[in-house]
Design an enzyme around this catalytic site. Structure first.
Site, mmCIF file in Angstrom:
data_model
loop_
_atom_site.group_PDB
_atom_site.id
_atom_site.type_symbol
_atom_site.label_atom_id
_atom_site.label_comp_id
_atom_site.label_asym_id
_atom_site.label_seq_id
_atom_site.Cartn_x
_atom_site.Cartn_y
_atom_site.Cartn_z
ATOM 1 N N GLY A 149 0.809 -1.217 0.000
ATOM 2 C CA GLY A 149 0.000 0.000 0.000
ATOM 3 C C GLY A 149 0.840 1.263 0.000
ATOM 4 C CG LEU A 176 -0.722 1.552 -3.880
ATOM 5 C CD1 LEU A 176 -1.820 1.055 -4.815
ATOM 6 C CD2 LEU A 176 0.316 0.460 -3.675
ATOM 7 C CG HIS A 177 5.390 5.062 -4.859
ATOM 8 N ND1 HIS A 177 5.965 4.353 -5.888
ATOM 9 C CD2 HIS A 177 5.851 4.506 -3.717
ATOM 10 C CE1 HIS A 177 6.755 3.434 -5.388
ATOM 11 N NE2 HIS A 177 6.696 3.491 -4.068
ATOM 12 C CG HIS A 210 3.318 0.723 -5.567
ATOM 13 N ND1 HIS A 210 3.564 1.747 -4.698
ATOM 14 C CD2 HIS A 210 3.861 -0.391 -5.009
ATOM 15 C CE1 HIS A 210 4.206 1.283 -3.645
ATOM 16 N NE2 HIS A 210 4.412 -0.010 -3.809
ATOM 17 N N GLY A 246 9.076 -4.609 -8.506
ATOM 18 C CA GLY A 246 10.002 -3.563 -8.939
ATOM 19 C C GLY A 246 11.451 -4.000 -8.760
ATOM 20 C CE LYS A 277 12.833 0.560 -3.494
ATOM 21 N NZ LYS A 277 12.308 1.029 -2.282
ATOM 22 C CD GLN A 296 10.174 -7.553 -2.210
ATOM 23 O OE1 GLN A 296 10.048 -7.417 -1.014
ATOM 24 N NE2 GLN A 296 9.506 -6.815 -3.084
ATOM 25 C CB SER A 315 5.911 3.552 0.770
ATOM 26 O OG SER A 315 5.295 2.914 -0.327
HETATM 27 O O1 PAF Z 1 7.751 -4.988 -1.907
HETATM 28 C C1 PAF Z 1 6.801 -4.973 -1.098
HETATM 29 O O2 PAF Z 1 6.014 -4.033 -1.029
HETATM 30 C C2 PAF Z 1 6.638 -6.148 -0.138
HETATM 31 O O3 PAF Z 1 7.862 -6.625 0.305
HETATM 32 C C3 PAF Z 1 5.796 -7.298 -0.734
HETATM 33 C C4 PAF Z 1 6.447 -7.944 -1.923
HETATM 34 C C5 PAF Z 1 4.409 -6.773 -1.098
HETATM 35 C C6 PAF Z 1 5.600 -8.393 0.332
HETATM 36 O O4 PAF Z 1 4.973 -7.902 1.481
#
Ligand code: PAF
Length: 515
Positions: A263, A265-266, A269, A379, A381, A385, A418
């Site tokens: 959430g 969001l920018h 996203h 992303g 960025k 992850q 965010s």
């Molecule tokens: O990148 C994110 O915003 C979070 O790490 C994700 C992938 C939604 C998991 O909570």
């Protein structure tokens, strides 16, 4: 610009590359009339800073969206933006000489440049530069993008680009002769909504958002009410409800796109949702601040939340379903089963946030399992992850195609996040040091520096120029294993940095190839 100026009699000194050391820039600027900075926007201020403030040369940039402050504090500053598309140097020199328009500001020398090139100029004040540049981008870049759509749809009917380009030329002539509204033809101008619906039925769903948006623009130009409603996404709070909706969509053969988010969001996203929209028939955005990926003392309680704003952004970007479960729905107590990563998770961000990536992998595995077969958009960025999630989907044989999408940045290069909301104005001004450090590291790698430790030290040195920055790490790693690259550096190298500014911990990264 160099080729065009040499052609009309200017003495042009050899062009300095972006990696030129500040001393070389200062020396080159010492006895010239004009220093012209033609770097990407984010590097303009650094190059200008390398010119001695006492130099008599005027310092000008060619960036459309930047003002004179980008080259301050020189006594003679200027801006000179050629309103022409320059895909390469030869085309550039030819087009510049053909008398193009220039947006100018500041020192008079840039008007002399325009006169010598046989061009025409208009003034754009600093406060209007971003709007001016947006207009130029729409007229040129977006037109090319639109022609890409025309080519794709035309190919479906066996019509080639050459025929469509003749139509474009005649249309531009009509606009010049008659003005915009009078030059408009076609179903939106006639109010023929049935034909528009037939078009939408004939073309791929991925083509719909651009077609609909421009049909709206045509209606507006024709003075007709915009009749197409913005697609309000359905908000779904339960796993069972989401599964039922997806089951129905899949039995209709629909491709599903998933954008997992926390959430607030920018535009970053938004670009993920739009990418998902362009590649799928049904787009799900999940909004869930996942407690498992926060350590005690981190910002879970304070993490910014604004569901109304998020729903509006999802609607504009074209999402169909917003999945916003509460904590109990996602993690019925007691939480017994979680994902534990064996590699990739204890380096870089994982080293200072132990357990963080196990929490990310757990929630993403749950989302993948709930949504089922889909493409999921993340992303770049959050590079670590992205690497972990891609690997997890493969390791657990989840039926998900993981798609990495480019980082969206502020004009000065700061990656959107965010957590940028936590920055004070001083911290915000200094936060562009992340991008500068990565670019300095990439320039070294591409210039052939073999030692990763030297590259890391250079990035750390650039970051330490910002007095409010507290560096967490600056690393040069293999993009697949995330481990320190072999010496000498070879092939693809990923540079990553994490820096704290007050409460905010910012991360960014850049790919490069060993030279
Ligand atoms: O990148 C994110 O915003 C979070 O790490 C994700 C992938 C939604 C998991 O909570």
């Amino acid at each position: 610009m160099a080729a065009a100026l040499a052609e009309v009699g200017w003495q042009v000194r050899p062009i300095l590359g972006r990696a030129a050391p500040p001393g070389e820039v200062a020396a080159a600027a010492a006895d010239v009339d004009l220093v012209l900075i033609a770097t990407p926007d984010a590097a303009v201020a650094d190059v200008a800073a390398a010119v001695e403030p006492t130099a008599t040369a005027a310092v000008a940039h060619l960036a459309g969206a930047l003002g004179l402050d980008a080259v301050a504090p020189h006594p003679r500053t200027a801006a000179l933006h050629p309103l022409v598309a320059l895909p390469d140097a030869a085309v550039g020199a030819r087009r510049l000489l053909a008398g193009c328009w220039f947006a100018v500001a500041g020192d008079r020398i840039v008007r002399q440049v325009v006169a010598d090139l046989g061009g025409r100029s208009f003034e754009v004040a600093d406060g209007d530069r971003a709007a001016y540049h947006a207009a130029a981008v729409v007229a040129s870049n977006h037109l090319v993008a639109l022609l890409g759509q025309a080519e794709r749809i035309g190919a479906q009917a066996g019509v080639g680009l050459a025929a469509l380009l003749d139509l474009v030329r005649a249309t531009v002539d009509n606009v010049e002769e008659l003005g915009l509204a009078a030059a408009l033809t076609g179903p939106a101008a006639r109010g023929d909504e049935a034909t528009i619906e037939r078009h939408l039925g004939a073309i791929a769903p991925a083509e719909h958002p651009a077609y609909r948006a421009l049909a709206d623009e045509a209606r507006r130009l024709a003075g007709r009410a915009v009749t197409v409603p913005v697609n309000r996404p359905v908000t779904e709070g339960t796993i069972g409800g989401l599964c039922a909706r997806l089951h129905k969509a899949r039995s209709g053969g629909h491709r599903v796109g998933l954008v997992p988010t926390m959430g607030f969001l920018h535009a970053g996203h938004r670009s993920l949702i739009e990418r998902a929209r362009s590649e799928n028939d049904l787009v799900v955005v999940s909004i869930f601040v996942n407690p498992l990926q926060f350590n005690p003392g981190e910002d879970f309680d304070d993490y910014p939340r604004d569901l109304d704003h998020d729903l509006a952004l999802c609607a504009q970007a074209g999402a169909d379903i917003v999945f916003a479960p509460d904590q109990h729905e996602m993690y019925p107590e007691p939480v017994t089963t979680t994902v534990r990563l064996r590699t990739l998770a204890d380096v870089l961000c994982g080293a200072s946030r132990p357990g963080h990536f196990d929490g990310v992998a757990t929630v993403v595995a749950k989302l993948f399992s709930i949504v089922g077969e889909c493409s999921a958009y993340f992303g770049e960025k959050d590079f670590q992850q992205l690497a972990i999630v891609s690997r997890m989907a493969k390791d657990l044989s989840l039926p998900v195609r993981v798609v990495g999408c480019p980082t969206v940045r502020e004009p000065d290069g700061l990656a959107l996040s965010s957590r940028n909301a936590y920055l004070s104005s001083d911290e915000r001004a200094q936060a562009r040091v992340l991008r500068r450090a990565l670019e300095a590291g990439a320039a070294l790698v591409e210039a052939g520096e073999p030692d990763g430790a030297v590259v890391e030290a250079r990035m750390a040195a650039v970051i330490s120029d910002a007095p409010l920055a507290r560096i967490d790490y600056a690393a040069a790693v293999s993009p697949t294993t995330l481990t320190r690259s072999r010496q000498p550096l070879q092939g693809d190298v990923r540079l990553l940095v994490a820096v704290r500014f007050g409460k905010a911990r910012l991360i960014d990264n850049l790919g490069c190839r060993a030279g």
